[in-house]
Design a protein around this motif. Structure first.
Motif, PDB file in Angstrom:
ATOM      1  N   LEU A 168      19.421  63.124 101.703  1.00 38.39           N
ATOM      2  CA  LEU A 168      20.024  64.372 102.149  1.00 38.39           C
ATOM      3  C   LEU A 168      21.449  64.444 101.605  1.00 38.39           C
ATOM      4  O   LEU A 168      22.282  63.585 101.909  1.00 38.39           O
ATOM      5  N   LEU A 169      21.702  65.465 100.797  1.00 40.68           N
ATOM      6  CA  LEU A 169      23.000  65.604 100.123  1.00 40.68           C
ATOM      7  C   LEU A 169      23.581  66.988 100.369  1.00 40.68           C
ATOM      8  O   LEU A 169      22.838  67.947 100.607  1.00 40.68           O
ATOM      9  N   PRO A 170      24.912  67.123 100.263  1.00 38.48           N
ATOM     10  CA  PRO A 170      25.480  68.471 100.244  1.00 38.48           C
ATOM     11  C   PRO A 170      24.990  69.210  99.004  1.00 38.48           C
ATOM     12  O   PRO A 170      24.722  68.601  97.968  1.00 38.48           O
ATOM     13  N   PRO A 216      26.630  50.090 102.546  1.00 38.69           N
ATOM     14  CA  PRO A 216      27.073  51.483 102.577  1.00 38.69           C
ATOM     15  C   PRO A 216      28.437  51.663 103.253  1.00 38.69           C
ATOM     16  O   PRO A 216      28.775  50.947 104.195  1.00 38.69           O
ATOM     17  N   LYS A 217      29.180  52.627 102.739  1.00 37.23           N
ATOM     18  CA  LYS A 217      30.417  53.039 103.400  1.00 37.23           C
ATOM     19  C   LYS A 217      30.045  54.070 104.460  1.00 37.23           C
ATOM     20  O   LYS A 217      29.580  55.158 104.137  1.00 37.23           O
ATOM     21  N   VAL A 218      30.236  53.721 105.708  1.00 35.18           N
ATOM     22  CA  VAL A 218      29.747  54.542 106.811  1.00 35.18           C
ATOM     23  C   VAL A 218      30.848  55.469 107.308  1.00 35.18           C
ATOM     24  O   VAL A 218      31.917  55.007 107.730  1.00 35.18           O
ATOM     25  N   SER A 219      30.567  56.757 107.263  1.00 32.86           N
ATOM     26  CA  SER A 219      31.539  57.725 107.773  1.00 32.86           C
ATOM     27  C   SER A 219      31.245  58.107 109.228  1.00 32.86           C
ATOM     28  O   SER A 219      32.159  58.330 110.023  1.00 32.86           O
ATOM     29  N   ILE A 232      26.333  66.268 107.371  1.00 34.66           N
ATOM     30  CA  ILE A 232      26.313  66.313 105.900  1.00 34.66           C
ATOM     31  C   ILE A 232      26.864  67.658 105.419  1.00 34.66           C
ATOM     32  O   ILE A 232      27.662  67.721 104.478  1.00 34.66           O
ATOM     33  N   ALA A 233      26.465  68.733 106.060  1.00 33.16           N
ATOM     34  CA  ALA A 233      26.943  70.060 105.676  1.00 33.16           C
ATOM     35  C   ALA A 233      28.455  70.190 105.868  1.00 33.16           C
ATOM     36  O   ALA A 233      29.104  70.980 105.179  1.00 33.16           O
ATOM     37  N   SER A 234      28.996  69.400 106.787  1.00 31.33           N
ATOM     38  CA  SER A 234      30.437  69.452 107.061  1.00 31.33           C
ATOM     39  C   SER A 234      31.237  68.520 106.162  1.00 31.33           C
ATOM     40  O   SER A 234      32.454  68.390 106.332  1.00 31.33           O
ATOM     41  N   GLY A 235      30.544  67.832 105.240  1.00 29.41           N
ATOM     42  CA  GLY A 235      31.257  67.042 104.253  1.00 29.41           C
ATOM     43  C   GLY A 235      31.442  65.579 104.572  1.00 29.41           C
ATOM     44  O   GLY A 235      32.323  64.922 103.997  1.00 29.41           O
ATOM     45  N   PHE A 236      30.612  65.028 105.464  1.00 34.12           N
ATOM     46  CA  PHE A 236      30.779  63.629 105.845  1.00 34.12           C
ATOM     47  C   PHE A 236      29.995  62.666 104.954  1.00 34.12           C
ATOM     48  O   PHE A 236      29.895  61.487 105.263  1.00 34.12           O
ATOM     49  N   GLY A 237      29.418  63.164 103.851  1.00 36.15           N
ATOM     50  CA  GLY A 237      28.766  62.256 102.925  1.00 36.15           C
ATOM     51  C   GLY A 237      27.316  62.578 102.697  1.00 36.15           C
ATOM     52  O   GLY A 237      26.920  63.744 102.587  1.00 36.15           O
TER      53      GLY A 237
END
Length: 296
Positions: A168-170, A216-219, A232-237
Motif C-alpha cells: 500500500l503506497l501513496p 523497517p523504519k516504523v513511523s 498512508i494517505a496522510s503521508g506516514f509512509g
C-alpha cells in the motif's frame, strides 16, 4: 392442565359430538370423557353440557374456548421455533471480527449465509484480535474471525480462507505506477505496521519484511489493518496489508501486488471447543461448504 386436555376440549367444542370428536382425535369416547372431566376438575368449572341428544358449551366453556385455542397456538409456534433452533435453522449468532477481515470477505460470506438461513440472526462486533479471543472464552461471542491461532485449550479453530497481501503506497510514490513490486523495494520508506505484540499475524508481517533483508523504519503502529490506509494517505509512509483492505478504500492510494512471493493472510474461525449450538454448527457447515466449493 395439559395440552392434550385442551386439544380434546377444543375439538369437542368444534364438533359438539363425543363420537365425531373421538374420531378426529383418534381415540375412543371413554378416554375423551376422562380428559374433559379432568380439565373441568382442574378449572373448578363445568365447560360442557351433555344430554342424551346433544352437547353444548356452558358460558364458562364458551369463555374458555378462545383461551384454549390461543394456548394451543402459542404451544405449536413454540415447538416449531424450538425445533428450528435444534436444527440450526433459527437462533442468534454473535460474531467477532476486525474491520479488515469484514472487508476481506467476511461481509459477503455473512450475506450469503443470511439468505440461506433467514431464521438465524447475525450480530457482528468489530473487535481487536485480543478482545475477540477474550469474548469467545467468556461466551459473549460464538465465533471469532482472526488471523492468528489462539493459544487456549478451551478454544479450537478452523481455517476459513486465505488472502494475498499487497503493498500500500501513496498515489504519488515513485513506485506507484509499477505493475508489481517486491518487499525489498520498500527498504528506504517509512512503514506503518501492525503492532508486533498485538497478534501472531502482526509478527508474521514484520518477519516477512525482515526476511526481505532490512529492518523497517516504523513511523506508526496500529492494532487493526483497517486503520492503515488513512495513515498512508496522510503521508506516514508505506505498508503491507491484506488485499481486502483495498475494497471500499478511497483516497490517493495505490495497492500493488507483491512478487514473486507475496505474504499471505490466513483467516481462522475460532470458537469454544465444547460449543454445540445448532446455529453455530450450521454456520460452520456453511463456511466449510464454501471452502470446499472454492478448492474443488
Amino acid at each position: 392442565m395439559r395440552m392434550r386436555q385442551l386439544q380434546c376440549f377444543v375439538v369437542l367444542a368444534e364438533e359438539l359430538s363425543f363420537t365425531r370428536a373421538a374420531q378426529r382425535l383418534n381415540m375412543s369416547q371413554p378416554p375423551l370423557s376422562t380428559q374433559i372431566q379432568t380439565l373441568e376438575r382442574d378449572l373448578a368449572a363445568q365447560l360442557i353440557l351433555r344430554t342424551s341428544r346433544k352437547v353444548t358449551l356452558t358460558r364458562a366453556g364458551e369463555a374458555f374456548l378462545g383461551h384454549a385455542r390461543s394456548i394451543l397456538d402459542q404451544y405449536e409456534r413454540a415447538t416449531q421455533e424450538i425445533a428450528a433452533i435444534q436444527q440450526g435453522q433459527a437462533g442468534m449468532l454473535e460474531i467477532g471480527a476486525t474491520g479488515s477481515i469484514l472487508r476481506g470477505g467476511l461481509s459477503d460470506l455473512l450475506s450469503r449465509f443470511a439468505v440461506r438461513n433467514p431464521g438465524i440472526t447475525l450480530r457482528v462486533t468489530e473487535q481487536p484480535p485480543s478482545v475477540q479471543i477474550t469474548e469467545v472464552i467468556s461466551h459473549r461471542t460464538d465465533v471469532s474471525f482472526n488471523r492468528s491461532i489462539p493459544r487456549n485449550r478451551d478454544l479450537t479453530h478452523e481455517f476459513a480462507w486465505c488472502e494475498e497481501m499487497v503493498a500500500l503506497l501513496p498515489q504519488d510514490h515513485p513506485l506507484a505506477t509499477q505493475d508489481a513490486i517486491s518487499i525489498a523495494d520498500l527498504r528506504d520508506d517509512d512503514h506503518v505496521l501492525l503492532r508486533p505484540d498485538s497478534s501472531d499475524f502482526a509478527t508474521y508481517v514484520l518477519s516477512r519484511i525482515i526476511d526481505a533483508g532490512y529492518q523497517p523504519k516504523v513511523s506508526q503502529q496500529v492494532v487493526d489493518a483497517q486503520s492503515i490506509p488513512s495513515l498512508i494517505a496522510s503521508g506516514f509512509g508505506v505498508s503491507i496489508v491484506p488485499a481486502g483492505i483495498a475494497r471500499l478504500t478511497a483516497g490517493p492510494l495505490a495497492f500493488l501486488p507483491i512478487r514473486p512471493d507475496p505474504p499471505m493472510a490466513q483467516v481462522y474461525m475460532v470458537y469454544r471447543r465444547d460449543e454445540q449450538g445448532s446455529a453455530l454448527q450450521a454456520f460452520l457447515a456453511h463456511v466449510r461448504a464454501e471452502r470446499h466449493e472454492v478448492s474443488a
